[in-house]
Design a protein around this motif. Sequence first.
Motif, PDB file in Angstrom:
ATOM      1  N   GLU A 164      43.391 -57.415 -13.894  1.00  0.00           N
ATOM      2  CA  GLU A 164      42.993 -56.286 -14.733  1.00  0.00           C
ATOM      3  C   GLU A 164      42.178 -55.284 -13.912  1.00  0.00           C
ATOM      4  OE1 GLU A 164      40.371 -55.492 -18.820  1.00  0.00           O
ATOM      5  OE2 GLU A 164      40.760 -57.530 -18.072  1.00  0.00           O
ATOM      6  N   ARG A 165      42.477 -54.019 -14.097  1.00  0.00           N
ATOM      7  CA  ARG A 165      41.779 -52.991 -13.331  1.00  0.00           C
ATOM      8  C   ARG A 165      40.352 -52.817 -13.834  1.00  0.00           C
ATOM      9  NH1 ARG A 165      45.066 -47.694 -11.911  1.00  0.00           N
ATOM     10  NH2 ARG A 165      44.810 -47.202 -14.125  1.00  0.00           N
ATOM     11  N   LEU A 166      39.454 -52.472 -12.904  1.00  0.00           N
ATOM     12  CA  LEU A 166      38.060 -52.250 -13.258  1.00  0.00           C
ATOM     13  C   LEU A 166      37.942 -51.083 -14.227  1.00  0.00           C
ATOM     14  CD1 LEU A 166      35.942 -52.529  -9.973  1.00  0.00           C
ATOM     15  CD2 LEU A 166      36.034 -54.131 -11.872  1.00  0.00           C
ATOM     16  N   SER A 167      37.050 -51.241 -15.185  1.00  0.00           N
ATOM     17  CA  SER A 167      36.730 -50.152 -16.104  1.00  0.00           C
ATOM     18  C   SER A 167      35.599 -49.329 -15.491  1.00  0.00           C
ATOM     19  CB  SER A 167      36.294 -50.715 -17.457  1.00  0.00           C
ATOM     20  OG  SER A 167      35.794 -49.698 -18.282  1.00  0.00           O
ATOM     21  N   VAL A 168      35.881 -48.051 -15.235  1.00  0.00           N
ATOM     22  CA  VAL A 168      34.930 -47.161 -14.569  1.00  0.00           C
ATOM     23  C   VAL A 168      34.657 -45.954 -15.466  1.00  0.00           C
ATOM     24  CG1 VAL A 168      34.490 -45.695 -12.554  1.00  0.00           C
ATOM     25  CG2 VAL A 168      35.734 -47.869 -12.281  1.00  0.00           C
ATOM     26  N   VAL A 169      33.381 -45.662 -15.717  1.00  0.00           N
ATOM     27  CA  VAL A 169      33.007 -44.485 -16.503  1.00  0.00           C
ATOM     28  C   VAL A 169      32.319 -43.477 -15.580  1.00  0.00           C
ATOM     29  CG1 VAL A 169      31.582 -43.592 -18.376  1.00  0.00           C
ATOM     30  CG2 VAL A 169      32.772 -45.781 -18.649  1.00  0.00           C
ATOM     31  N   VAL A 170      32.827 -42.253 -15.571  1.00  0.00           N
ATOM     32  CA  VAL A 170      32.264 -41.169 -14.766  1.00  0.00           C
ATOM     33  C   VAL A 170      31.544 -40.214 -15.713  1.00  0.00           C
ATOM     34  CG1 VAL A 170      32.778 -39.311 -13.141  1.00  0.00           C
ATOM     35  CG2 VAL A 170      34.165 -41.404 -13.128  1.00  0.00           C
ATOM     36  N   THR A 171      30.281 -39.921 -15.434  1.00  0.00           N
ATOM     37  CA  THR A 171      29.453 -39.182 -16.402  1.00  0.00           C
ATOM     38  C   THR A 171      29.600 -37.664 -16.330  1.00  0.00           C
ATOM     39  OG1 THR A 171      27.522 -39.017 -14.935  1.00  0.00           O
ATOM     40  CG2 THR A 171      27.735 -41.026 -16.286  1.00  0.00           C
ATOM     41  N   ARG A 172      30.119 -37.114 -15.233  1.00  0.00           N
ATOM     42  CA  ARG A 172      30.279 -35.669 -15.100  1.00  0.00           C
ATOM     43  C   ARG A 172      31.647 -35.351 -14.501  1.00  0.00           C
ATOM     44  NH1 ARG A 172      25.561 -32.471 -15.338  1.00  0.00           N
ATOM     45  NH2 ARG A 172      27.058 -30.779 -15.506  1.00  0.00           N
ATOM     46  N   ARG A 173      32.095 -34.099 -14.648  1.00  0.00           N
ATOM     47  CA  ARG A 173      33.328 -33.680 -13.999  1.00  0.00           C
ATOM     48  C   ARG A 173      33.143 -33.692 -12.491  1.00  0.00           C
ATOM     49  NH1 ARG A 173      37.388 -31.102 -16.560  1.00  0.00           N
ATOM     50  NH2 ARG A 173      38.425 -31.780 -14.640  1.00  0.00           N
ATOM     51  N   LEU A 174      34.128 -34.223 -11.777  1.00  0.00           N
ATOM     52  CA  LEU A 174      34.120 -34.271 -10.319  1.00  0.00           C
ATOM     53  C   LEU A 174      35.297 -33.454  -9.801  1.00  0.00           C
ATOM     54  CD1 LEU A 174      33.352 -38.076  -9.759  1.00  0.00           C
ATOM     55  CD2 LEU A 174      31.740 -36.184 -10.050  1.00  0.00           C
ATOM     56  N   PRO A 175      35.341 -33.149  -8.498  1.00  0.00           N
ATOM     57  CA  PRO A 175      36.491 -32.424  -7.971  1.00  0.00           C
ATOM     58  C   PRO A 175      37.797 -33.107  -8.369  1.00  0.00           C
ATOM     59  CG  PRO A 175      34.781 -32.540  -6.313  1.00  0.00           C
ATOM     60  CD  PRO A 175      34.320 -33.402  -7.466  1.00  0.00           C
ATOM     61  N   GLU A 176      38.821 -32.314  -8.654  1.00  0.00           N
ATOM     62  CA  GLU A 176      40.071 -32.842  -9.188  1.00  0.00           C
ATOM     63  C   GLU A 176      40.681 -33.914  -8.297  1.00  0.00           C
ATOM     64  OE1 GLU A 176      44.459 -31.208 -10.681  1.00  0.00           O
ATOM     65  OE2 GLU A 176      42.898 -29.811 -10.041  1.00  0.00           O
ATOM     66  N   VAL A 177      40.604 -33.718  -6.986  1.00  0.00           N
ATOM     67  CA  VAL A 177      41.199 -34.698  -6.079  1.00  0.00           C
ATOM     68  C   VAL A 177      40.482 -36.049  -6.195  1.00  0.00           C
ATOM     69  CG1 VAL A 177      39.729 -33.976  -4.121  1.00  0.00           C
ATOM     70  CG2 VAL A 177      41.914 -35.109  -3.693  1.00  0.00           C
ATOM     71  N   VAL A 178      39.174 -36.026  -6.455  1.00  0.00           N
ATOM     72  CA  VAL A 178      38.410 -37.265  -6.612  1.00  0.00           C
ATOM     73  C   VAL A 178      38.782 -37.945  -7.924  1.00  0.00           C
ATOM     74  CG1 VAL A 178      36.105 -38.258  -6.835  1.00  0.00           C
ATOM     75  CG2 VAL A 178      36.512 -36.396  -5.207  1.00  0.00           C
ATOM     76  N   GLU A 179      38.868 -37.163  -8.989  1.00  0.00           N
ATOM     77  CA  GLU A 179      39.235 -37.736 -10.283  1.00  0.00           C
ATOM     78  C   GLU A 179      40.639 -38.328 -10.248  1.00  0.00           C
ATOM     79  OE1 GLU A 179      36.547 -35.077 -13.381  1.00  0.00           O
ATOM     80  OE2 GLU A 179      38.693 -34.610 -13.160  1.00  0.00           O
ATOM     81  N   THR A 180      41.549 -37.658  -9.547  1.00  0.00           N
ATOM     82  CA  THR A 180      42.927 -38.163  -9.445  1.00  0.00           C
ATOM     83  C   THR A 180      42.957 -39.508  -8.740  1.00  0.00           C
ATOM     84  OG1 THR A 180      43.843 -35.925  -9.422  1.00  0.00           O
ATOM     85  CG2 THR A 180      45.226 -37.691  -8.527  1.00  0.00           C
ATOM     86  N   ARG A 181      42.226 -39.622  -7.643  1.00  0.00           N
ATOM     87  CA  ARG A 181      42.212 -40.871  -6.877  1.00  0.00           C
ATOM     88  C   ARG A 181      41.559 -41.988  -7.680  1.00  0.00           C
ATOM     89  NH1 ARG A 181      45.082 -44.094  -4.213  1.00  0.00           N
ATOM     90  NH2 ARG A 181      44.095 -45.194  -2.453  1.00  0.00           N
ATOM     91  N   LEU A 182      40.479 -41.675  -8.393  1.00  0.00           N
ATOM     92  CA  LEU A 182      39.835 -42.683  -9.247  1.00  0.00           C
ATOM     93  C   LEU A 182      40.810 -43.194 -10.302  1.00  0.00           C
ATOM     94  CD1 LEU A 182      36.322 -41.033  -9.785  1.00  0.00           C
ATOM     95  CD2 LEU A 182      36.696 -43.309  -8.828  1.00  0.00           C
ATOM     96  N   SER A 183      41.589 -42.279 -10.882  1.00  0.00           N
ATOM     97  CA  SER A 183      42.549 -42.655 -11.915  1.00  0.00           C
ATOM     98  C   SER A 183      43.663 -43.530 -11.368  1.00  0.00           C
ATOM     99  CB  SER A 183      43.145 -41.396 -12.555  1.00  0.00           C
ATOM    100  OG  SER A 183      42.131 -40.613 -13.168  1.00  0.00           O
ATOM    101  N   GLU A 184      44.018 -43.316 -10.110  1.00  0.00           N
ATOM    102  CA  GLU A 184      45.064 -44.127  -9.493  1.00  0.00           C
ATOM    103  C   GLU A 184      44.610 -45.562  -9.239  1.00  0.00           C
ATOM    104  OE1 GLU A 184      47.206 -40.487  -6.965  1.00  0.00           O
ATOM    105  OE2 GLU A 184      45.851 -41.903  -5.983  1.00  0.00           O
ATOM    106  N   LEU A 185      43.321 -45.720  -8.963  1.00  0.00           N
ATOM    107  CA  LEU A 185      42.808 -47.029  -8.543  1.00  0.00           C
ATOM    108  C   LEU A 185      42.207 -47.856  -9.672  1.00  0.00           C
ATOM    109  CD1 LEU A 185      41.052 -45.958  -5.222  1.00  0.00           C
ATOM    110  CD2 LEU A 185      43.133 -47.335  -5.425  1.00  0.00           C
ATOM    111  N   PHE A 186      41.629 -47.178 -10.669  1.00  0.00           N
ATOM    112  CA  PHE A 186      40.850 -47.897 -11.674  1.00  0.00           C
ATOM    113  C   PHE A 186      41.235 -47.434 -13.085  1.00  0.00           C
ATOM    114  CE2 PHE A 186      38.067 -46.948  -7.948  1.00  0.00           C
ATOM    115  CZ  PHE A 186      38.101 -48.212  -7.381  1.00  0.00           C
ATOM    116  N   ASP A 187      40.776 -48.207 -14.062  1.00  0.00           N
ATOM    117  CA  ASP A 187      40.890 -47.798 -15.455  1.00  0.00           C
ATOM    118  C   ASP A 187      39.686 -46.897 -15.722  1.00  0.00           C
ATOM    119  OD1 ASP A 187      41.306 -47.501 -18.139  1.00  0.00           O
ATOM    120  OD2 ASP A 187      40.642 -49.528 -18.683  1.00  0.00           O
ATOM    121  N   VAL A 188      39.849 -45.607 -15.468  1.00  0.00           N
ATOM    122  CA  VAL A 188      38.708 -44.704 -15.432  1.00  0.00           C
ATOM    123  C   VAL A 188      38.632 -43.847 -16.691  1.00  0.00           C
ATOM    124  CG1 VAL A 188      39.953 -42.878 -14.196  1.00  0.00           C
ATOM    125  CG2 VAL A 188      37.468 -43.008 -14.019  1.00  0.00           C
ATOM    126  N   ARG A 189      37.398 -43.658 -17.158  1.00  0.00           N
ATOM    127  CA  ARG A 189      37.135 -42.754 -18.271  1.00  0.00           C
ATOM    128  C   ARG A 189      36.403 -41.535 -17.704  1.00  0.00           C
ATOM    129  NH1 ARG A 189      33.033 -44.797 -22.509  1.00  0.00           N
ATOM    130  NH2 ARG A 189      34.148 -46.722 -22.003  1.00  0.00           N
TER     131      ARG A 189
END
Length: 328
Positions: free
Chosen positions: A4-29
């Motif tokens: 199961e992929r890690l559940s990751v919560v990000v509290t603020r908007r980050l650069p799009e390339v960073v958010e895209t990579r986080l979404s590829e690797l983790f179950d990110v909110r």
Amino acid sequence: MPRERLSVVVTRRLPEVVETRLSELFDVRLREDDTPMSRAELVEAVKTADVLVPTLTDSIDAGLIAQAGERLKLIANYGAGIDHIDVATARQRGVLVSNTPGVVTDDTADMTIALMLAVTRRIPEGLAAMQKGDWTGWAPTAFLGGRISGRRLGILGMGRIGQAVARRAAAFGMQVHYHNRRRVRPEIEEALEATYWESLDQMVARMDVISVNCPSTPSTFHLMNARRLTLMKPTAVIVNTSRGEVIDESALARLIRDGGIAGAGLDVYERGSDVASKLRDLPNVVLLPHMGSATVEGRIEMGEKVIINIKTHEDGHRPPDLVVPGML
């Protein structure tokens, strides 16, 4: 069977390339709008996530950490400063804390020099005159500032950023002096041609420019207090790109208004975005909205460090940028 992929919560908007990579690797909110989370939203995040990715606008205090669920095992801070996180309490509850050191060293040092030039050369005043259409032509005595070459620079905090500021200042012909909790190694002093002052009071009294580059800790709160600010020469200026709490803003505004200090350049503030109106109204004060680390390259590199810290933790290893209470 894939884990199961890690559940990751990000509290603020980050650069799009960073958010895209986080979404590829983790179950990110991810955050939909670029505003800080409310306290209730932060509580919900720590109750449900495996990893929290906060920023300096989030208060991750003991009360919040006490409400964390069993799943939360890592707070992967997006930024180097961690004074908004109760690291000791997190560790007591078995939650690791990581940060992103060294990424914005050059960016912040560049902004420090920019603020020095802005204050001493009266750049904002010239810009305001041009924008208002008040400029009627060159005059021999108009907008006279002072050159920084030959001036004594006193650096308060000789860590990565302080040393980067020293290298840049030397290129401008400034004389580099510094005060630090511990004296740096002789080879660093020699390379920077920097003079160490054990007494901060004595250094402050003799400098033309003071650059605040130390972290925010209980021992640095109001390190530049009213008494110490009055030691500065009336012709001296102070710049701060580290943490606002290091300077007593009310005392600074009063001294500048009364002519006790020639000016200031600030990128950080004691009460965050609640900038003292007494400072805002002074013509010889340059105020920036916490832009010291604001480069596309720096923000992306910060995100990459966050991802590496999370991925390393997920793989069962120590995050490379782990913060421990003894480091504070």
